[in-house]
Design a protein around this motif. Sequence first.
Motif, PDB file in Angstrom:
ATOM      1  N   THR A 408       0.864  -1.276  -0.150  1.00  0.00           N
ATOM      2  CA  THR A 408      -0.299  -0.049  -0.033  1.00  0.00           C
ATOM      3  C   THR A 408       0.765   1.070  -0.233  1.00  0.00           C
ATOM      4  OG1 THR A 408      -1.685  -1.169   1.406  1.00  0.00           O
ATOM      5  CG2 THR A 408      -1.830   1.274   1.192  1.00  0.00           C
ATOM      6  N   MET A 409       2.135   1.120   0.949  1.00  0.00           N
ATOM      7  CA  MET A 409       2.826   2.187   0.901  1.00  0.00           C
ATOM      8  C   MET A 409       3.350   2.664  -0.485  1.00  0.00           C
ATOM      9  SD  MET A 409       6.246   2.909   3.120  1.00  0.00           S
ATOM     10  CE  MET A 409       7.214   2.002   2.034  1.00  0.00           C
ATOM     11  N   PHE A 410       4.024   1.436  -1.134  1.00  0.00           N
ATOM     12  CA  PHE A 410       4.472   1.730  -2.307  1.00  0.00           C
ATOM     13  C   PHE A 410       3.487   2.264  -3.529  1.00  0.00           C
ATOM     14  CE2 PHE A 410       7.479  -2.212  -1.728  1.00  0.00           C
ATOM     15  CZ  PHE A 410       8.428  -1.418  -1.112  1.00  0.00           C
ATOM     16  N   SER A 411       2.210   1.753  -3.536  1.00  0.00           N
ATOM     17  CA  SER A 411       1.514   2.426  -4.242  1.00  0.00           C
ATOM     18  C   SER A 411       1.165   3.919  -4.093  1.00  0.00           C
ATOM     19  CB  SER A 411       0.068   1.890  -4.263  1.00  0.00           C
ATOM     20  OG  SER A 411       0.124   0.542  -4.432  1.00  0.00           O
ATOM     21  N   ASN A 412       1.143   4.283  -2.496  1.00  0.00           N
ATOM     22  CA  ASN A 412       0.794   5.520  -2.526  1.00  0.00           C
ATOM     23  C   ASN A 412       1.867   6.444  -2.581  1.00  0.00           C
ATOM     24  OD1 ASN A 412      -1.620   5.102  -0.968  1.00  0.00           O
ATOM     25  ND2 ASN A 412      -0.839   4.645   0.858  1.00  0.00           N
ATOM     26  N   ILE A 413       3.131   5.858  -2.531  1.00  0.00           N
ATOM     27  CA  ILE A 413       4.452   6.798  -2.975  1.00  0.00           C
ATOM     28  C   ILE A 413       4.339   6.895  -4.631  1.00  0.00           C
ATOM     29  CG2 ILE A 413       6.895   6.728  -3.408  1.00  0.00           C
ATOM     30  CD1 ILE A 413       7.146   5.324  -0.599  1.00  0.00           C
ATOM     31  N   GLU A 414       3.905   6.092  -5.219  1.00  0.00           N
ATOM     32  CA  GLU A 414       3.928   6.117  -6.754  1.00  0.00           C
ATOM     33  C   GLU A 414       2.862   7.166  -7.354  1.00  0.00           C
ATOM     34  OE1 GLU A 414       3.580   2.097  -8.478  1.00  0.00           O
ATOM     35  OE2 GLU A 414       3.565   2.984 -10.658  1.00  0.00           O
ATOM     36  N   ASN A 415       1.689   6.991  -6.427  1.00  0.00           N
ATOM     37  CA  ASN A 415       0.472   7.587  -7.143  1.00  0.00           C
ATOM     38  C   ASN A 415       0.403   9.210  -6.309  1.00  0.00           C
ATOM     39  OD1 ASN A 415      -0.438   5.739  -8.613  1.00  0.00           O
ATOM     40  ND2 ASN A 415      -1.541   4.807  -6.789  1.00  0.00           N
ATOM     41  N   ASN A 416       0.721   9.394  -5.250  1.00  0.00           N
ATOM     42  CA  ASN A 416       0.720  10.482  -4.359  1.00  0.00           C
ATOM     43  C   ASN A 416       2.133  11.235  -4.061  1.00  0.00           C
ATOM     44  OD1 ASN A 416      -1.958   9.640  -4.251  1.00  0.00           O
ATOM     45  ND2 ASN A 416      -1.550   8.624  -2.219  1.00  0.00           N
ATOM     46  N   GLY A 417       3.235  10.511  -4.165  1.00  0.00           N
ATOM     47  CA  GLY A 417       4.453  10.936  -3.958  1.00  0.00           C
ATOM     48  C   GLY A 417       4.647  11.093  -2.499  1.00  0.00           C
TER      49      GLY A 417
END
Length: 445
Positions: A408-417
């Motif tokens: 989830t954290m990886f997706s957030n970094i990818e999508n939200n920076g």
Amino acid sequence: MIKQYIFAFALLVALGGFTFTVIRIVNFFNLTRPAFPVRNWSKRFSIMLGIAFGQTRILRKPVMGPLHALVFWGFCVILFGSVEMVIDGLSGMEHSLKALGGLYNVITASGDIFALIVGIAIIVFLVRRFFLHIKRFEGIEMKAISHMDAKIALLMILYLMISLQGMNMANLGLQKLNPENASGVYPASRMLVHFFPAVSLTGMRILYEFFWWSHILMIFVFANVLPYSKHFHVFMSVPNVFLSRLEPLGKLPTMDHVTREVRHMLDPSVALAVTLPDAPVERFGIRDAEDLSWKNYLDSLACTECGRCTSVCPANLTGKRLSPRKIMMDARARMKQKGPGLVKNGRSYTDQKSLIRDLVTEEELWACTTCNACARECPISINQPILIIDMRRYLVMEEGSAPGLINTMFSNIENNGAPWQYSQDDRLLWVKDLEINNNENNILC
Ligand code: SF4
Ligand code: SF4
């Protein structure tokens, strides 16, 4: 003359066995990957003098620290006597280095005193191993064979000290019966010689020869057994400290190819200026023995299995499966297991097993907080977190396998920076409810 021949033969056999082991280990090192360039030699020498020869990390422990340090220093001093024995054995002389005069007396006296100190320290270590329940020596990785290995090596060292002291006492006896041949100073043996049997000159000579031969043969056996035991650190700890990573502990090494990709994403003009080899990346991170860097493997060989790292690991202390000592022992065991096949059949060899999962579980890897307490505590500068991180890198970058929350954290970094689930545009919404004046609000926005 016959003594010289027998000695030369024994030395040849010992050197032959040792050379075989060295070649085997060098072959394993040839399988490993680059780690970092070895630069800054002056800094490395000063670290080696402090941590390896000064035993600064070991001395943090008030009682066992000094005992361990004395054993190390004792080994260094006693080494001079062993060199003399080899020269004596080959040349047929006795006390061949006595020509050094006063210096010889200093060497023999300090060797004799250290033999007694090391002997006493080893007895303390054996009592701890045999009779006391020391938590640091326990753990899932500490199988019966690990305990046995430690005890056998300690018993061998104890015999080395007993035979050395016996040899020195017999030498004193010979000097008493034949003062013309006096050489060397032996203060500790002089103190203990009263317990030695009073025998004739011939009897004393037999005792001397017995201790001389049993001591030197035990050294030959010990040198050949060590590389297959945890006590290999006797050879490996000093080079390992010298070759330790000089970067701050918390600074993780980046992966060149990934760095290039990221730079390219962020700023194409910078990326063009970065020159890196274009060879394709064989593997991201570490999955198995052949992915280890030379430093990972050196670390694993140098590990003393002392457990100081595990005893300070917050994950282990809170009941998690992770033990940094086990990670190092697993890496060493895996190279021992797969290395011969890799050497024989090339890097593509597989035995249908891997370091990850067959020895180290994902649960262990993800329990690490990368706090670096283990690396800080290790008396010989082993860096356990780097190996753990590289195994995690394999899981994430090659298998896309990470615990749900981390994904989830990886997706957030990818999508939200950012690691959180909010859009970048909403980042400062929390400010709206605060009672702050407009000027400050403007600055924040
Ligand atoms: S870095 Fe990881 S393995 Fe080392 S002490 Fe911290 S949690 Fe334990
Ligand atoms: S990694 Fe270091 S501290 Fe941990 S068991 Fe090995 S030598 Fe001891």
